[in-house]
Design a protein around this motif. Sequence first.
Motif, PDB file in Angstrom:
ATOM      1  N   SER A  83     -20.042  -6.260  12.057  1.00 21.58           N
ATOM      2  CA  SER A  83     -21.076  -5.243  12.276  1.00 21.58           C
ATOM      3  C   SER A  83     -21.957  -5.094  11.053  1.00 21.58           C
ATOM      4  O   SER A  83     -23.191  -4.973  11.157  1.00 21.58           O
ATOM      5  CB  SER A  83     -20.429  -3.895  12.617  1.00 21.58           C
ATOM      6  OG  SER A  83     -19.735  -3.960  13.850  1.00 21.58           O
TER       7      SER A  83
ATOM      8  N   ILE B 290     -24.286  -8.060  10.800  1.00 20.30           N
ATOM      9  CA  ILE B 290     -25.388  -7.947  11.762  1.00 20.30           C
ATOM     10  C   ILE B 290     -26.440  -6.964  11.250  1.00 20.30           C
ATOM     11  O   ILE B 290     -27.646  -7.213  11.352  1.00 20.30           O
ATOM     12  CB  ILE B 290     -24.854  -7.522  13.148  1.00 20.30           C
ATOM     13  CG1 ILE B 290     -24.026  -8.649  13.756  1.00 20.30           C
ATOM     14  CG2 ILE B 290     -26.001  -7.144  14.082  1.00 20.30           C
ATOM     15  CD1 ILE B 290     -23.315  -8.263  15.045  1.00 20.30           C
ATOM     16  N   SER B 291     -25.992  -5.832  10.697  1.00 19.45           N
ATOM     17  CA  SER B 291     -26.931  -4.850  10.154  1.00 19.45           C
ATOM     18  C   SER B 291     -27.731  -5.437   9.002  1.00 19.45           C
ATOM     19  O   SER B 291     -28.947  -5.205   8.876  1.00 19.45           O
ATOM     20  CB  SER B 291     -26.170  -3.607   9.671  1.00 19.45           C
ATOM     21  OG  SER B 291     -25.524  -2.957  10.746  1.00 19.45           O
TER      22      SER B 291
ATOM     23  N   THR C 249     -28.388  -8.612   8.547  1.00 20.61           N
ATOM     24  CA  THR C 249     -29.309  -9.600   9.111  1.00 20.61           C
ATOM     25  C   THR C 249     -30.504  -8.917   9.762  1.00 20.61           C
ATOM     26  O   THR C 249     -31.643  -9.373   9.639  1.00 20.61           O
ATOM     27  CB  THR C 249     -28.578 -10.471  10.150  1.00 20.61           C
ATOM     28  OG1 THR C 249     -27.434 -11.082   9.541  1.00 20.61           O
ATOM     29  CG2 THR C 249     -29.488 -11.564  10.678  1.00 20.61           C
ATOM     30  N   ASP C 250     -30.248  -7.804  10.452  1.00 18.22           N
ATOM     31  CA  ASP C 250     -31.351  -7.038  11.055  1.00 18.22           C
ATOM     32  C   ASP C 250     -32.320  -6.549   9.985  1.00 18.22           C
ATOM     33  O   ASP C 250     -33.545  -6.560  10.173  1.00 18.22           O
ATOM     34  CB  ASP C 250     -30.803  -5.843  11.839  1.00 18.22           C
ATOM     35  CG  ASP C 250     -30.300  -6.231  13.216  1.00 18.22           C
ATOM     36  OD1 ASP C 250     -30.798  -7.239  13.761  1.00 18.22           O
ATOM     37  OD2 ASP C 250     -29.430  -5.526  13.754  1.00 18.22           O
TER      38      ASP C 250
ATOM     39  N   LYS D 161     -27.789 -14.201  13.553  1.00 22.79           N
ATOM     40  CA  LYS D 161     -27.504 -12.946  14.243  1.00 22.79           C
ATOM     41  C   LYS D 161     -26.892 -13.201  15.619  1.00 22.79           C
ATOM     42  O   LYS D 161     -25.953 -12.501  16.040  1.00 22.79           O
ATOM     43  CB  LYS D 161     -28.787 -12.123  14.388  1.00 22.79           C
ATOM     44  CG  LYS D 161     -28.559 -10.795  15.098  1.00 22.79           C
ATOM     45  CD  LYS D 161     -29.847 -10.028  15.319  1.00 22.79           C
ATOM     46  CE  LYS D 161     -29.589  -8.760  16.135  1.00 22.79           C
ATOM     47  NZ  LYS D 161     -30.828  -8.004  16.389  1.00 22.79           N
ATOM     48  N   ASP D 162     -27.406 -14.200  16.325  1.00 22.50           N
ATOM     49  CA  ASP D 162     -26.865 -14.525  17.651  1.00 22.50           C
ATOM     50  C   ASP D 162     -25.397 -14.914  17.570  1.00 22.50           C
ATOM     51  O   ASP D 162     -24.570 -14.501  18.404  1.00 22.50           O
ATOM     52  CB  ASP D 162     -27.671 -15.660  18.288  1.00 22.50           C
ATOM     53  CG  ASP D 162     -29.092 -15.234  18.658  1.00 22.50           C
ATOM     54  OD1 ASP D 162     -29.336 -14.013  18.746  1.00 22.50           O
ATOM     55  OD2 ASP D 162     -29.945 -16.116  18.846  1.00 22.50           O
TER      56      ASP D 162
ATOM     57  N   LEU E 246     -23.243 -14.078  15.133  1.00 21.18           N
ATOM     58  CA  LEU E 246     -22.470 -12.889  14.759  1.00 21.18           C
ATOM     59  C   LEU E 246     -22.302 -11.942  15.942  1.00 21.18           C
ATOM     60  O   LEU E 246     -21.214 -11.394  16.164  1.00 21.18           O
ATOM     61  CB  LEU E 246     -23.154 -12.162  13.605  1.00 21.18           C
ATOM     62  CG  LEU E 246     -23.189 -12.887  12.252  1.00 21.18           C
ATOM     63  CD1 LEU E 246     -24.094 -12.142  11.282  1.00 21.18           C
ATOM     64  CD2 LEU E 246     -21.786 -13.017  11.673  1.00 21.18           C
ATOM     65  N   THR E 247     -23.377 -11.764  16.701  1.00 16.12           N
ATOM     66  CA  THR E 247     -23.325 -10.862  17.858  1.00 16.12           C
ATOM     67  C   THR E 247     -22.350 -11.385  18.904  1.00 16.12           C
ATOM     68  O   THR E 247     -21.591 -10.610  19.504  1.00 16.12           O
ATOM     69  CB  THR E 247     -24.726 -10.709  18.479  1.00 16.12           C
ATOM     70  OG1 THR E 247     -25.620 -10.195  17.491  1.00 16.12           O
ATOM     71  CG2 THR E 247     -24.695  -9.750  19.653  1.00 16.12           C
TER      72      THR E 247
END
Length: 367
Positions: A56, A59-60, A62-63, A319-320, A322-323
């Motif tokens: 998580s 991902i944050s 990377t966002d 991100k893809d 990791l998600t």
Amino acid sequence: MKTSFISTLSIQTTMRNSISNVQREMVKANQEAVSQKHADLGVTLGANTSRALDLSRDISRTDSLLTTAALATQRLQTAELSLKSMNEQGLKIQSAILTLGSSADETSLATARLAMSDALDAFTNFANTAVQGEYIFSGINSDVKPLDDYFAPGSPAKAAVAAELTQYLSANAIPSKEQMTKAQMDGFLDNLQAKFNGSAPLTSPPHPAAVAGQDFWKTFFSDASDENMKSRISPTEVVESSTNANSQGMRNFAFASIISMEYLQTGMDKDARAAVATRTTSLINKAMNSEGSINQQRTSIGIYTERVSKAEERLQAQKDILTTSLGSMENVDPEEAATRLNTMKTLLETAYTVTAKIQQLSLANFL
């Protein structure tokens, strides 16, 4: 034979407890059906909870980088469009000088001067372009408008250029600019150009002693920083996401526009006027195509834009992945969650029905 007695109160209490349990499970089932994630990740994942938290956070992060890269792309694309428009204004100046030729006609000269003033005005507006409140040609001084308006009432830039001419005329005992020879005009333009491009400092006179030794362009024209904005587009990569108005190309553009506006006058010596036209042509060519030119800035911006675009592609792919990894740990089967929720609803309705029937039991009904 011995019989045991079970009170209706005991049965009702048991049913109430069952209903409470079903309701709790139904809340969890409804939450999972809506969010498509386990209601209690800690219980479900156990020792893998820390792994889910790490994913998580990744991902944050990377966002955040994607957001920064998107803003950098917006700034770079806007800068490229502005530089392209500046280049188009430079072509208009070239065309105006070419059209003018050696004409001494006031109408032709006035048309050329108007073309120069329009080009300088447009150039200033493009240089003062802002994106989300940040001026893209101010370098790191992004909250400050980079270029002052030469045509504004009381313009320090216009006054500074006029002071340079007055000082030159006085130092060389020339009565007025209309009486300047070609050699004198070239000498004056050489002196002023050196100050514009920063190779010669300000002097006192004609300027106040407080600014003596400083850069003419940065003192009277530009509030931009030489250091450009930078953006982190990956954990290991930082790129410049802006440019600045202190480049030689922008200095030359402004200088070419100003001298043609101020000195392509009918009353001036024709050879001196020709020297101005020749210098304007040379300078506008340098402004667009030499070292530090507008087109060179466009090239740098294009390179940075490509790097940011590639970084965005990599970040999105990361991100893809990791998600997907996080989803495999946190997500529930939506069909299974919906089925379980329907089952809980059925159990709850059945419990309500049984409870209602039990509450209707009474010896009075059988006497």
